[in-house]
Design a protein around this motif. Structure first.
Motif, PDB file in Angstrom:
ATOM      1  N   GLY A 187      13.625  41.749  31.344  1.00 20.99           N
ATOM      2  CA  GLY A 187      12.926  41.226  30.171  1.00 20.99           C
ATOM      3  C   GLY A 187      13.776  41.333  28.918  1.00 20.99           C
ATOM      4  N   ALA A 188      13.131  41.683  27.801  1.00 25.47           N
ATOM      5  CA  ALA A 188      13.845  41.759  26.525  1.00 25.47           C
ATOM      6  C   ALA A 188      14.961  42.790  26.535  1.00 25.47           C
ATOM      7  CB  ALA A 188      12.859  42.076  25.393  1.00 25.47           C
ATOM      8  N   ASP A 189      14.898  43.766  27.414  1.00 26.96           N
ATOM      9  CA  ASP A 189      15.953  44.778  27.501  1.00 26.96           C
ATOM     10  C   ASP A 189      17.221  44.255  28.173  1.00 26.96           C
ATOM     11  OD1 ASP A 189      14.459  46.696  26.220  1.00 26.96           O
ATOM     12  OD2 ASP A 189      13.637  47.532  28.074  1.00 26.96           O
ATOM     13  N   CYS A 190      17.209  43.002  28.612  1.00 28.73           N
ATOM     14  CA  CYS A 190      18.402  42.444  29.256  1.00 28.73           C
ATOM     15  C   CYS A 190      19.613  42.501  28.337  1.00 28.73           C
ATOM     16  CB  CYS A 190      18.149  41.009  29.710  1.00 28.73           C
ATOM     17  SG  CYS A 190      17.922  39.803  28.368  1.00 28.73           S
ATOM     18  N   VAL A 191      19.392  42.402  27.013  1.00 31.30           N
ATOM     19  CA  VAL A 191      20.514  42.369  26.071  1.00 31.30           C
ATOM     20  C   VAL A 191      21.348  43.647  26.141  1.00 31.30           C
ATOM     21  CG1 VAL A 191      19.532  40.702  24.460  1.00 31.30           C
ATOM     22  CG2 VAL A 191      18.899  43.116  24.279  1.00 31.30           C
ATOM     23  N   ASN A 192      20.721  44.758  26.466  1.00 29.88           N
ATOM     24  CA  ASN A 192      21.457  46.025  26.536  1.00 29.88           C
ATOM     25  C   ASN A 192      22.466  46.045  27.683  1.00 29.88           C
ATOM     26  OD1 ASN A 192      20.060  47.708  24.413  1.00 29.88           O
ATOM     27  ND2 ASN A 192      18.296  47.126  25.658  1.00 29.88           N
ATOM     28  N   HIS A 193      22.306  45.144  28.642  1.00 32.32           N
ATOM     29  CA  HIS A 193      23.204  45.094  29.793  1.00 32.32           C
ATOM     30  C   HIS A 193      24.348  44.103  29.597  1.00 32.32           C
ATOM     31  CE1 HIS A 193      20.395  47.377  32.475  1.00 32.32           C
ATOM     32  NE2 HIS A 193      19.497  46.888  31.625  1.00 32.32           N
ATOM     33  N   LEU A 194      24.291  43.313  28.534  1.00 33.13           N
ATOM     34  CA  LEU A 194      25.269  42.251  28.322  1.00 33.13           C
ATOM     35  C   LEU A 194      26.401  42.731  27.424  1.00 33.13           C
ATOM     36  CD1 LEU A 194      22.767  39.313  27.616  1.00 33.13           C
ATOM     37  CD2 LEU A 194      23.731  40.014  29.827  1.00 33.13           C
ATOM     38  N   HIS A 195      27.627  42.582  27.893  1.00 29.64           N
ATOM     39  CA  HIS A 195      28.803  42.897  27.087  1.00 29.64           C
ATOM     40  C   HIS A 195      29.455  41.573  26.704  1.00 29.64           C
ATOM     41  CE1 HIS A 195      29.288  47.018  29.343  1.00 29.64           C
ATOM     42  NE2 HIS A 195      28.146  46.907  28.692  1.00 29.64           N
ATOM     43  N   GLY A 196      29.471  41.280  25.422  1.00 33.59           N
ATOM     44  CA  GLY A 196      30.099  40.033  25.039  1.00 33.59           C
ATOM     45  C   GLY A 196      29.657  39.555  23.685  1.00 33.59           C
ATOM     46  N   MET A 197      29.940  38.277  23.427  1.00 35.90           N
ATOM     47  CA  MET A 197      29.498  37.611  22.205  1.00 35.90           C
ATOM     48  C   MET A 197      28.484  36.561  22.633  1.00 35.90           C
ATOM     49  SD  MET A 197      32.864  35.317  21.342  1.00 35.90           S
ATOM     50  CE  MET A 197      33.507  34.106  22.511  1.00 35.90           C
ATOM     51  N   PHE A 198      27.342  36.538  21.981  1.00 33.37           N
ATOM     52  CA  PHE A 198      26.319  35.608  22.450  1.00 33.37           C
ATOM     53  C   PHE A 198      25.216  35.396  21.425  1.00 33.37           C
ATOM     54  CE2 PHE A 198      25.325  39.864  24.124  1.00 33.37           C
ATOM     55  CZ  PHE A 198      24.043  40.080  23.641  1.00 33.37           C
ATOM     56  N   ALA A 199      24.651  34.217  21.507  1.00 28.68           N
ATOM     57  CA  ALA A 199      23.338  33.917  20.950  1.00 28.68           C
ATOM     58  C   ALA A 199      22.672  33.042  21.994  1.00 28.68           C
ATOM     59  CB  ALA A 199      23.453  33.190  19.613  1.00 28.68           C
ATOM     60  N   PHE A 200      21.418  33.310  22.298  1.00 29.38           N
ATOM     61  CA  PHE A 200      20.762  32.486  23.312  1.00 29.38           C
ATOM     62  C   PHE A 200      19.267  32.415  23.075  1.00 29.38           C
ATOM     63  CE2 PHE A 200      21.059  36.712  25.442  1.00 29.38           C
ATOM     64  CZ  PHE A 200      19.732  36.934  25.783  1.00 29.38           C
ATOM     65  N   ALA A 201      18.660  31.428  23.730  1.00 30.47           N
ATOM     66  CA  ALA A 201      17.206  31.255  23.725  1.00 30.47           C
ATOM     67  C   ALA A 201      16.749  31.087  25.168  1.00 30.47           C
ATOM     68  CB  ALA A 201      16.811  30.043  22.893  1.00 30.47           C
ATOM     69  N   ILE A 202      15.722  31.828  25.558  1.00 29.17           N
ATOM     70  CA  ILE A 202      15.134  31.712  26.895  1.00 29.17           C
ATOM     71  C   ILE A 202      13.649  31.412  26.751  1.00 29.17           C
ATOM     72  CG2 ILE A 202      14.516  32.925  29.019  1.00 29.17           C
ATOM     73  CD1 ILE A 202      17.042  34.547  28.793  1.00 29.17           C
ATOM     74  N   TYR A 203      13.229  30.312  27.358  1.00 31.28           N
ATOM     75  CA  TYR A 203      11.788  30.029  27.408  1.00 31.28           C
ATOM     76  C   TYR A 203      11.264  30.473  28.760  1.00 31.28           C
ATOM     77  CZ  TYR A 203       7.263  27.773  27.198  1.00 31.28           C
ATOM     78  OH  TYR A 203       5.907  27.537  27.196  1.00 31.28           O
ATOM     79  N   ASP A 204      10.255  31.340  28.736  1.00 34.52           N
ATOM     80  CA  ASP A 204       9.609  31.848  29.939  1.00 34.52           C
ATOM     81  C   ASP A 204       8.346  31.035  30.183  1.00 34.52           C
ATOM     82  OD1 ASP A 204       7.883  33.468  31.683  1.00 34.52           O
ATOM     83  OD2 ASP A 204       9.410  35.013  31.441  1.00 34.52           O
ATOM     84  N   LEU A 205       8.351  30.197  31.214  1.00 30.06           N
ATOM     85  CA  LEU A 205       7.217  29.304  31.458  1.00 30.06           C
ATOM     86  C   LEU A 205       5.964  30.056  31.857  1.00 30.06           C
ATOM     87  CD1 LEU A 205       9.884  27.453  32.040  1.00 30.06           C
ATOM     88  CD2 LEU A 205       8.200  25.874  32.976  1.00 30.06           C
ATOM     89  N   GLU A 206       6.120  31.192  32.535  1.00 30.77           N
ATOM     90  CA  GLU A 206       4.959  31.957  32.972  1.00 30.77           C
ATOM     91  C   GLU A 206       4.287  32.633  31.781  1.00 30.77           C
ATOM     92  OE1 GLU A 206       3.841  34.865  36.731  1.00 30.77           O
ATOM     93  OE2 GLU A 206       5.902  34.790  36.011  1.00 30.77           O
ATOM     94  N   ALA A 207       5.063  33.272  30.917  1.00 30.80           N
ATOM     95  CA  ALA A 207       4.517  33.945  29.734  1.00 30.80           C
ATOM     96  C   ALA A 207       4.336  32.990  28.565  1.00 30.80           C
ATOM     97  CB  ALA A 207       5.432  35.094  29.332  1.00 30.80           C
TER      98      ALA A 207
END
Length: 631
Positions: free
Chosen positions: A112-132
């Motif tokens: 979920g939202a904690d996924c960012v803590n696992h990512l090493h890099g430079m990023f900006a992103f948007a994720i649409y969750d169809l279920e939520a």
């Protein structure tokens, strides 16, 4: 490295017109010339422009997860995506592509939202969750990649990689925020806590935003911060070895690409260190490039050539005339908001040169902020010693009075230009550092504002957020707080904005290995004596790199890209300077004292004072207002 844009309806999930998303993406087509895509569903639309770097044919966006429950648009690179892929596979994830985009989707579905803590890099992103039926926006730890968003009058939120994408939407208001003008004239850029347009926000570095249908627009959530509160202990030799290991790790992780890769090489400590570590890791010669000037006092190309020969790089260099101001209007258009760092012009030129032979270039940005490499860090360190010796009750009146009387002395040798130091010492540590960071200190700004602007600005001062940030920083010393402010304000607002816009304007991906978050966290834990010692910044880094680089590279005075704007405004741009005061754009706002502006121009052209930085700020402000259709 790409660009994206989208719309999300907070209230009723209305249909989203794909043509609207396409128009927003077309405005940032320069960020992604290799591919495009649009995806819509009730209440949401996502669009993407792709610059292919990894998995060239297999990772088109917008990208849906394997089960179809989530859709991603992403700008940047995840350097640990291969390790993450293996970890996620152990939890049952399967993958159809070989790139990093699908790994972000799998990480979202796992954490979920904690996924960012696992990512090493430079990023900006948007994720649409169809279920939520939720939209998740996130930005990397240091703010390498940008992300703008704004609520619109129809109940939707527009978002995108640049302000251009939002400006393509007809419902976006184009009303200038006077507080952003105060910020801009103070710092030379509009910092991330504000935008030049009212109602437009920038997602801060190390923050995320979760939007839900039927809910109000929430505030951003901080998911990462850097602390200067702890001090690393151990033998100096062990700490130095750890630094070299982290630098090697950061450089090597950023050399992964399926397209030609190279490096910017100025001949300074930081870019030379990156090239040295690239050469160590590569079986092939590193491709390097540099920009020189045809005026000896401004030219560093001989040092770049020395480093290139030392490591056998395939080096290309191009001389640029200091009269190369022909791209000013094009430059202003890259940034949308006013941006007064004049080194953006040679940065753009070196990006153009790099793009002729590579698609990815590593830079040395970030080391000064992390390791205390700016002159102002050295001064801050010394001034704080004076502050500990003299109480504020004595120091304030004494240095304040002397500083007010001391002449500005732009013409004098650097040691005699004491006015700024005296006024800095009159305040506390945070006030002193804020003054050292400012393009235009309070007394200069007050001199050009009209009564109407002062009324609109009210009690706000641009220094206020920086002072609050420094005073609440997780830090021990004034130097800690200064570097914390640089990492939080100056780095994303100026340095990274400059590199992102100028590189993306030519379809080049710039990577900053010295901004690896593990390296930043390590640097923040160093004792002050390993950052600044005997008037020398980046002390430990320079010592560690002596195994690779000669002393004339490591210990020569810091120069950076120098643009001769003072000469321009006394020569070929003298007419443009006169138009700042006499022209209609700034005058029509009613926010400036035009007679005072005319006096500043006349004094500069006559050579009696150096007002070039302020004139450049005003010129870039005028250009930005014109492009935004203001005035």
């Amino acid at each position: 490295m790409c660009g994206f844009a989208g719309l999300y309806h907070l209230e009723t999930p209305k249909p989203v017109d794909p043509a609207r998303i396409s128009a927003m993406c077309d405005a940032i087509a320069h960020r992604g010339p290799d591919g495009e895509g649009v995806w819509t569903a009730p209440g949401v639309g996502l669009g993407h422009r792709r610059l292919s770097i990894i998995d060239l044919a297999g990772s088109p966006q917008p990208m849906a997860s394997r089960d179809g429950r989530a859709v991603l648009v992403f700008n940047g690179e995840i350097y640990n995506y291969r390790e993450l892929r293996q970890e996620l596979k152990t939890h049952g994830a399967t993958f159809r592509t070989d790139g990093d985009s699908e790994v972000i989707l799998a990480a979202w579905q796992r954490w979920g939202a904690d996924c960012v803590n696992h990512l090493h890099g430079m990023f900006a992103f948007a994720i649409y969750d169809l279920e939520a039926r939720s939209l998740f926006l996130a930005r990397d730890r240091l703010g390498v990649k940008p992300l703008y968003y704004a609520p619109l009058s129809d109940g939707s939120v527009a978002f995108g990689s640049e302000l251009k994408a939002l400006l393509a939407h007809p419902l976006l208001r184009r009303e200038i925020d006077p507080l952003a003008v105060e910020d801009y004239l103070t710092w030379g850029y509009v910092p991330d806590h504000r935008s030049i347009l009212k109602g437009v926000c920038k997602l801060p570095a190390g923050h995320s935003l979760l939007l839900r249908h039927g809910a109000t627009l929430p505030g951003p959530r901080q998911w990462w911060d850097v602390s200067f509160a702890e001090r690393r202990k151990g033998k100096a030799a062990d700490i130095e070895a750890e630094l070299v290991h982290l630098m090697r790790q950061a450089v090597r992780s950023r050399m992964v690409a399926d397209v030609p890769l190279g490096a910017f090489l100025s001949g300074g400590v930081d870019s030379s260190s990156v090239v040295a570590l690239m050469a160590e890791a590569s079986a092939q010669p590193v491709r390097t490039c540099s920009i020189g000037f045809d005026v000896a006092a401004l030219d560093e190309s001989a040092y770049a050539s020395q480093v290139a020969r030392r490591f056998g790089s395939e080096h290309s260099s191009r001389a640029v005339s200091p009269d190369d101001f022909s791209g000013i209007d094009q430059l202003a258009g890259m940034f949308d908001e006013p941006f007064a760092d004049a080194s953006a012009l040679p940065t753009w030129r070196v990006c153009q040169l790099a793009r002729e032979s590579v698609k990815v270039a590593l830079s040395g940005d970030g080391a000064d902020e992390a390791f205390g490499g700016y002159r102002r860090h050295v001064f801050q360190h010394g001034e704080d010693r004076v502050r500990t010796l003299l109480p504020q009750a004595l120091r304030g009146p004494l240095f304040g009075r002397i500083g007010a009387l001391y002449p500005k002395a732009d013409w004098a040798p650097r040691p005699l230009r004491a006015k700024s130091t005296l006024l800095s010492l009159a305040g506390d540590s945070a006030q002193g550092y804020a003054r050292s960071m400012a393009f235009a200190p309070p007394e200069v700004r007050e001199g050009i504002y009209s009564d109407e602007f002062r009324r609109l600005r009210g009690e706000y001062r641009a220094e206020d957020p920086v002072l609050a940030l420094m005073r609440s920083a997780p830090a021990r010393s004034g130097l800690d707080k200064a570097q914390y402010a640089d990492l939080k304000v100056w780095l994303p607002g100026d340095i990274l904005t400059k590199v992102d816009r100028t590189s993306m304007a030519v379809g080049l991906e710039a990577r900053e290995p010295l901004l690896d978050h593990r390296l930043i966290e390590f640097a923040a834990s160093l004792p002050e004596a390993l950052r600044v010692r005997r008037g020398q910044g980046k002390w430990l880094m320079k010592k560690a790199m002596r195994r690779y680089l000669p002393d004339n590279i490591l210990y020569r005075p810091k120069q950076g890209f120098v643009t001769p704007i003072a000469q321009w405004f006394r020569g070929p741009l003298a007419g443009a300077a006169q138009e700042i005061a006499a022209g209609a754009t700034l005058a029509r706002t009613g926010w400036f004292d035009t007679r005072r502006l005319a006096g500043l121009v006349d004094a500069h052209v006559a050579g009696t004072s150096d007002n070039s930085r302020l004139l450049w700020q005003l010129l870039m402000l005028e250009r930005a207002f014109t492009r935004l259709g203001i005035g």
